[in-house]
Design an enzyme around this catalytic site. Structure first.
Site, PDB file in Angstrom:
ATOM      1  N   TYR A 196     -26.282  19.530 -12.412  1.00 27.09           N
ATOM      2  CA  TYR A 196     -27.149  20.141 -13.445  1.00 27.09           C
ATOM      3  C   TYR A 196     -26.328  20.530 -14.686  1.00 27.09           C
ATOM      4  O   TYR A 196     -26.729  20.261 -15.822  1.00 27.09           O
ATOM      5  CB  TYR A 196     -27.814  21.370 -12.826  1.00 27.09           C
ATOM      6  CG  TYR A 196     -28.873  22.053 -13.650  1.00 27.09           C
ATOM      7  CD1 TYR A 196     -30.200  21.620 -13.607  1.00 27.09           C
ATOM      8  CD2 TYR A 196     -28.569  23.157 -14.428  1.00 27.09           C
ATOM      9  CE1 TYR A 196     -31.182  22.284 -14.333  1.00 27.09           C
ATOM     10  CE2 TYR A 196     -29.544  23.819 -15.160  1.00 27.09           C
ATOM     11  CZ  TYR A 196     -30.852  23.378 -15.100  1.00 27.09           C
ATOM     12  OH  TYR A 196     -31.832  24.040 -15.823  1.00 27.09           O
ATOM     13  N   ASP A 228     -29.344  22.012  -6.304  1.00 29.50           N
ATOM     14  CA  ASP A 228     -28.167  22.862  -6.188  1.00 29.50           C
ATOM     15  C   ASP A 228     -27.461  22.723  -4.844  1.00 29.50           C
ATOM     16  O   ASP A 228     -28.067  22.881  -3.786  1.00 29.50           O
ATOM     17  CB  ASP A 228     -28.567  24.340  -6.354  1.00 29.50           C
ATOM     18  CG  ASP A 228     -29.019  24.702  -7.764  1.00 29.50           C
ATOM     19  OD1 ASP A 228     -28.977  23.825  -8.649  1.00 29.50           O
ATOM     20  OD2 ASP A 228     -29.415  25.862  -7.966  1.00 29.50           O
ATOM     21  N   LYS A 235     -26.911  19.036 -18.384  1.00 27.86           N
ATOM     22  CA  LYS A 235     -27.312  19.943 -19.470  1.00 27.86           C
ATOM     23  C   LYS A 235     -26.286  19.941 -20.601  1.00 27.86           C
ATOM     24  O   LYS A 235     -26.660  20.015 -21.776  1.00 27.86           O
ATOM     25  CB  LYS A 235     -27.544  21.355 -18.927  1.00 27.86           C
ATOM     26  CG  LYS A 235     -28.758  21.455 -17.994  1.00 27.86           C
ATOM     27  CD  LYS A 235     -30.035  21.081 -18.708  1.00 27.86           C
ATOM     28  CE  LYS A 235     -31.292  21.287 -17.885  1.00 27.86           C
ATOM     29  NZ  LYS A 235     -32.516  20.900 -18.590  1.00 27.86           N
ATOM     30  N   GLN A 276     -22.042  26.370 -13.482  1.00 32.72           N
ATOM     31  CA  GLN A 276     -22.566  27.310 -12.473  1.00 32.72           C
ATOM     32  C   GLN A 276     -22.179  26.795 -11.090  1.00 32.72           C
ATOM     33  O   GLN A 276     -22.263  25.590 -10.827  1.00 32.72           O
ATOM     34  CB  GLN A 276     -24.089  27.439 -12.605  1.00 32.72           C
ATOM     35  CG  GLN A 276     -24.768  28.302 -11.556  1.00 32.72           C
ATOM     36  CD  GLN A 276     -24.258  29.736 -11.536  1.00 32.72           C
ATOM     37  OE1 GLN A 276     -23.207  30.025 -10.966  1.00 32.72           O
ATOM     38  NE2 GLN A 276     -24.994  30.650 -12.167  1.00 32.72           N
ATOM     39  N   THR A 321     -33.588  20.758 -10.349  1.00 33.00           N
ATOM     40  CA  THR A 321     -32.295  21.186  -9.795  1.00 33.00           C
ATOM     41  C   THR A 321     -32.110  20.560  -8.421  1.00 33.00           C
ATOM     42  O   THR A 321     -33.095  20.288  -7.723  1.00 33.00           O
ATOM     43  CB  THR A 321     -32.218  22.724  -9.640  1.00 33.00           C
ATOM     44  OG1 THR A 321     -33.366  23.172  -8.916  1.00 33.00           O
ATOM     45  CG2 THR A 321     -32.129  23.437 -10.973  1.00 33.00           C
TER      46      THR A 321
HETATM   47  N1  CAA Z   1     -19.227  32.005  -6.941  1.00 33.39           N
HETATM   48  C1  CAA Z   1     -18.230  31.946  -6.028  1.00 33.39           C
HETATM   49  N2  CAA Z   1     -18.433  31.662  -4.735  1.00 33.39           N
HETATM   50  C2  CAA Z   1     -19.670  31.430  -4.357  1.00 33.39           C
HETATM   51  C3  CAA Z   1     -20.761  31.475  -5.238  1.00 33.39           C
HETATM   52  C4  CAA Z   1     -20.486  31.791  -6.573  1.00 33.39           C
HETATM   53  N3  CAA Z   1     -21.464  31.867  -7.500  1.00 33.39           N
HETATM   54  N4  CAA Z   1     -21.896  31.164  -4.545  1.00 33.39           N
HETATM   55  C5  CAA Z   1     -21.515  30.941  -3.282  1.00 33.39           C
HETATM   56  N5  CAA Z   1     -20.188  31.132  -3.151  1.00 33.39           N
HETATM   57  C6  CAA Z   1     -19.371  31.017  -1.943  1.00 33.39           C
HETATM   58  C7  CAA Z   1     -20.106  31.605  -0.761  1.00 33.39           C
HETATM   59  O1  CAA Z   1     -19.837  32.974  -0.650  1.00 33.39           O
HETATM   60  C8  CAA Z   1     -19.534  30.815   0.401  1.00 33.39           C
HETATM   61  O2  CAA Z   1     -18.268  31.302   0.705  1.00 33.39           O
HETATM   62  P1  CAA Z   1     -17.649  31.113   2.183  1.00 33.39           P
HETATM   63  O3  CAA Z   1     -17.550  29.647   2.430  1.00 33.39           O
HETATM   64  O4  CAA Z   1     -16.323  31.785   2.072  1.00 33.39           O
HETATM   65  O5  CAA Z   1     -18.624  31.787   3.098  1.00 33.39           O
HETATM   66  C9  CAA Z   1     -19.376  29.458  -0.225  1.00 33.39           C
HETATM   67  O6  CAA Z   1     -19.203  29.656  -1.642  1.00 33.39           O
HETATM   68  C10 CAA Z   1     -20.610  28.624  -0.016  1.00 33.39           C
HETATM   69  O7  CAA Z   1     -20.238  27.373  -0.342  1.00 33.39           O
HETATM   70  P2  CAA Z   1     -21.139  26.201   0.090  1.00 33.39           P
HETATM   71  O8  CAA Z   1     -20.408  24.946  -0.165  1.00 33.39           O
HETATM   72  O9  CAA Z   1     -21.648  26.428   1.474  1.00 33.39           O
HETATM   73  O10 CAA Z   1     -22.320  26.342  -0.956  1.00 33.39           O
HETATM   74  P3  CAA Z   1     -23.739  25.767  -0.760  1.00 33.39           P
HETATM   75  O11 CAA Z   1     -23.736  24.291  -0.765  1.00 33.39           O
HETATM   76  O12 CAA Z   1     -24.405  26.472   0.351  1.00 33.39           O
HETATM   77  O13 CAA Z   1     -24.423  26.198  -2.128  1.00 33.39           O
HETATM   78  C11 CAA Z   1     -25.678  27.561  -3.528  1.00 33.39           C
HETATM   79  C12 CAA Z   1     -24.610  27.526  -2.439  1.00 33.39           C
HETATM   80  C13 CAA Z   1     -27.024  27.114  -2.955  1.00 33.39           C
HETATM   81  C14 CAA Z   1     -25.346  26.658  -4.679  1.00 33.39           C
HETATM   82  C15 CAA Z   1     -25.764  28.974  -3.979  1.00 33.39           C
HETATM   83  O14 CAA Z   1     -24.474  29.377  -4.410  1.00 33.39           O
HETATM   84  C16 CAA Z   1     -26.713  29.164  -5.135  1.00 33.39           C
HETATM   85  O15 CAA Z   1     -27.932  29.124  -4.997  1.00 33.39           O
HETATM   86  N6  CAA Z   1     -26.157  29.409  -6.311  1.00 33.39           N
HETATM   87  C17 CAA Z   1     -26.928  29.654  -7.536  1.00 33.39           C
HETATM   88  C18 CAA Z   1     -27.145  28.378  -8.254  1.00 33.39           C
HETATM   89  C19 CAA Z   1     -27.922  28.690  -9.516  1.00 33.39           C
HETATM   90  O16 CAA Z   1     -27.685  29.653 -10.223  1.00 33.39           O
HETATM   91  N7  CAA Z   1     -28.881  27.821  -9.844  1.00 33.39           N
HETATM   92  C20 CAA Z   1     -29.685  28.029 -10.998  1.00 33.39           C
HETATM   93  C21 CAA Z   1     -31.022  27.381 -10.768  1.00 33.39           C
HETATM   94  S1  CAA Z   1     -32.148  27.788 -12.044  1.00 33.39           S
HETATM   95  C22 CAA Z   1     -31.610  26.918 -13.324  1.00 33.39           C
HETATM   96  O17 CAA Z   1     -30.741  26.105 -13.243  1.00 33.39           O
HETATM   97  C23 CAA Z   1     -32.316  27.203 -14.622  1.00 33.39           C
HETATM   98  C24 CAA Z   1     -31.359  27.433 -15.691  1.00 33.39           C
HETATM   99  O18 CAA Z   1     -31.118  26.541 -16.487  1.00 33.39           O
HETATM  100  C25 CAA Z   1     -30.712  28.750 -15.864  1.00 33.39           C
END
Ligand code: CAA
Length: 248
Positions: free
Chosen positions: A154, A95, A158, A148, A93
């Site tokens: 990713y 992310d 996928k 996601q 990943t």
């Molecule tokens: N939905 C809507 N809004 C979201 C959100 C979501 N899921 N996640 C973050 N946000 C919002 C935040 O609240 C923030 O809002 P503000 O700007 O208003 O404060 C904004 O979006 C953040 O945006 P950024 O551009 O700053 O985001 P970032 O670059 O910091 O990334 C992230 C955030 C690291 C991707 C984080 O959201 C995260 O970890 N998300 C989960 C990703 C995930 O599920 N990965 C799975 C990995 S495991 C895997 O992939 C295995 C598998 O096959 C299942």
């Protein structure tokens, strides 16, 4: 009959290790192909699999490199006579939201998650069709079906794996080779544990089964699809996600 030979890429990883164990329990000769430079993880893998005594072996290979896959398959074919089962479980990943994503975060991921599937299949499919037997399973993801936040790279790879799966399934269907994908939901792996706890809790709250999946539950599905008598299932995608995403 001699043992079927199974290569599991990402074989020392969270899902990969469980898949190796399950296939070995089912009487396969298993080769865990993975990067050779993760010494700590490799030591843990050897410890976890020591009771399998030769039926699981490690082979270093970088799936993003075509020559590594070519050399691996040549070596295994010389040593064991064939490669009958390929499980493409290598994946990374990178992310971040698209507006922040660097080109390297896009291309590095594509090289491993998607080129890796091509590199392994391209080097094994001729042998399988010639011998009239083969089982290929591509480990995709629920996030390839739903998308996601933070995973344009990713999710694209996928979803792409499944397009590849369906196309190759058609090409080899008459030659005893099946090609399927499995789309795990969020499981207890290092990759998922890297997701910030708060976000992970929000995701688990949306899983009808109410928990993360066990890697062994993915491995069980792979064993099912790679069985000798699974020849009528091909081009399919099996979701294993606790009901997180449902479709028909
Ligand atoms: N939905 C809507 N809004 C979201 C959100 C979501 N899921 N996640 C973050 N946000 C919002 C935040 O609240 C923030 O809002 P503000 O700007 O208003 O404060 C904004 O979006 C953040 O945006 P950024 O551009 O700053 O985001 P970032 O670059 O910091 O990334 C992230 C955030 C690291 C991707 C984080 O959201 C995260 O970890 N998300 C989960 C990703 C995930 O599920 N990965 C799975 C990995 S495991 C895997 O992939 C295995 C598998 O096959 C299942």
């Amino acid at each position: 009959m001699t043992k079927r030979v199974a290569v599991v890429t990402g074989g020392i990883g969270g899902l990969g290790t469980a898949i190796c164990k399950r296939l070995a329990q089912d009487g396969r000769q298993v080769i865990a192909a993975d990067l050779g430079n993760r010494q700590e993880r490799l030591a843990a893998f050897r410890e976890e699999t020591k009771e399998y005594d030769g039926s699981i072996v490690f082979a270093p290979a970088d799936v993003s490199k075509f020559e590594d896959c070519e050399n691996l398959v040549k070596h295994l074919t010389e040593k064991y006579g064939s490669v009958d089962i390929v499980v493409n479980a290598a994946g990374i990943t990178r992310d971040t939201s698209l507006k922040k994503m660097s080109q390297a975060q896009w291309t590095d991921l594509m090289h491993v998650n998607l080129d890796g599937v091509f590199n392994m299949c391209r080097n094994t499919v001729d042998g399988m069709t010639t011998r009239n037997f083969g089982r290929i399973v591509n480990i995709s993801s629920v996030n390839g079906q739903t998308g996601q936040f933070g995973q344009t790279n990713y999710s694209a790879a996928k979803a792409g794996m499944h397009g590849f799966t369906m196309a190759l399934a058609r090409e080899v269907a008459k030659k005893g080779v099946t090609v399927n994908s499995v789309s795990p939901g969020y499981c207890k792996t290092e990759m998922v544990m890297k997701v910030p706890e708060e976000i992970r809790a929000q995701i688990v709250a949306q899983v009808p089964v109410g928990r993360l999946g066990e890697p062994s539950e993915i491995a069980r599905t792979v064993a099912f699809l790679t069985a000798d008598d699974a020849g009528f299932i091909t081009g399919a995608n099996i979701p294993v996600n606790g009901g997180y995403f449902m479709s028909f």
